[in-house]
Design an enzyme around this catalytic site. Structure first.
Site, mmCIF file in Angstrom:
data_model
loop_
_atom_site.group_PDB
_atom_site.id
_atom_site.type_symbol
_atom_site.label_atom_id
_atom_site.label_comp_id
_atom_site.label_asym_id
_atom_site.label_seq_id
_atom_site.Cartn_x
_atom_site.Cartn_y
_atom_site.Cartn_z
ATOM 1 N N CYS A 177 1.880 8.247 -11.136
ATOM 2 C CA CYS A 177 1.827 9.408 -10.255
ATOM 3 C C CYS A 177 1.300 10.604 -11.025
ATOM 4 C CB CYS A 177 3.239 9.698 -9.714
ATOM 5 S SG CYS A 177 3.328 11.090 -8.580
ATOM 6 N N HIS B 266 3.555 5.448 -1.128
ATOM 7 C CA HIS B 266 3.753 6.335 -2.277
ATOM 8 C C HIS B 266 3.448 7.783 -1.896
ATOM 9 C CE1 HIS B 266 3.445 7.416 -6.670
ATOM 10 N NE2 HIS B 266 2.766 8.403 -6.110
ATOM 11 N N GLU B 267 2.291 8.002 -1.282
ATOM 12 C CA GLU B 267 1.899 9.378 -0.942
ATOM 13 C C GLU B 267 2.817 9.973 0.117
ATOM 14 O OE1 GLU B 267 0.096 10.946 -2.910
ATOM 15 O OE2 GLU B 267 -0.680 9.167 -3.931
ATOM 16 N N HIS C 216 6.103 11.516 -0.973
ATOM 17 C CA HIS C 216 6.050 12.907 -1.442
ATOM 18 C C HIS C 216 6.402 13.886 -0.326
ATOM 19 C CE1 HIS C 216 4.615 12.556 -5.535
ATOM 20 N NE2 HIS C 216 3.675 11.695 -5.153
#
Length: 177
Positions: free
Chosen positions: A100, A142-143, A146
């Site tokens: 990341c 994953h994104e 956030h």
């Protein structure tokens, strides 16, 4: 536009739930996306979320072509995804190495759903509705994490599978995050 400094793990903004985008096709939104794109490209990222550059909005971009940080990864179409909704397809999980931009120099094995349905909008307000699997599904999850204040180390099941990239992969030319 500009390459923006990426916030690193420990910054409280990265732990917040981002706010939805209420207006599309605005100069401010286009500027944000351009800054995100420039930053992601500069850092050879597979994706980036607005909170990583200090903007608490539900905006992510991702895309993988020939990326030196992910030399063996399948291609992922460049996508601007706003106000995303993710729905796993089945319960099957795959473990895979992740890094990341907000956790530089480290990698960890993270379980993710192997198949995914996601929806949202592009910067013009056009609906997006896709199915994803493999690396594509991993990048989206994953994104989008956030946007909910989750960094990938928070999802690692076994911390013996988390460490510095140069120590974990000493004979490989994997670029720092």
């Amino acid at each position: 536009m500009a390459v923006i400094k990426v916030l690193r793990m420990g910054d409280p903004l990265l732990l917040e739930v981002a706010q939805p985008v209420l207006q599309f096709n605005t100069p401010e939104l286009h500027d944000l996306i351009q800054d995100m794109h420039d930053t992601m490209e500069y850092m050879s990222g597979a994706g980036i979320a607005a909170p990583q550059i200090g903007v608490s909005l539900r905006v992510v971009i991702f895309g993988v072509g020939n990326n030196p940080r992910y030399p063996d990864a399948e291609q992922v179409p460049y996508t601007v995804l706003i106000n995303p909704e993710l729905t796993p397809i089945g319960d099957e999980l795959e473990e895979g190495w992740e890094g990341c931009l907000s956790v530089p120099g480290m990698r960890g094995i993270v379980p993710r759903y192997s198949r995914l349905h996601y929806t949202g909008f592009d910067q013009f307000g056009t609906p997006i509705d896709r199915l994803a699997s493999g690396f594509h599904a991993r990048v989206v999850q994953h994104e989008c994490d956030h946007l909910d204040g989750i960094l990938y180390p928070m999802r690692i099941a076994d911390l013996s599978n988390f460490g510095y990239t140069d120590v974990l992969f000493p004979n490989q030319d994997i670029q720092d995050d």
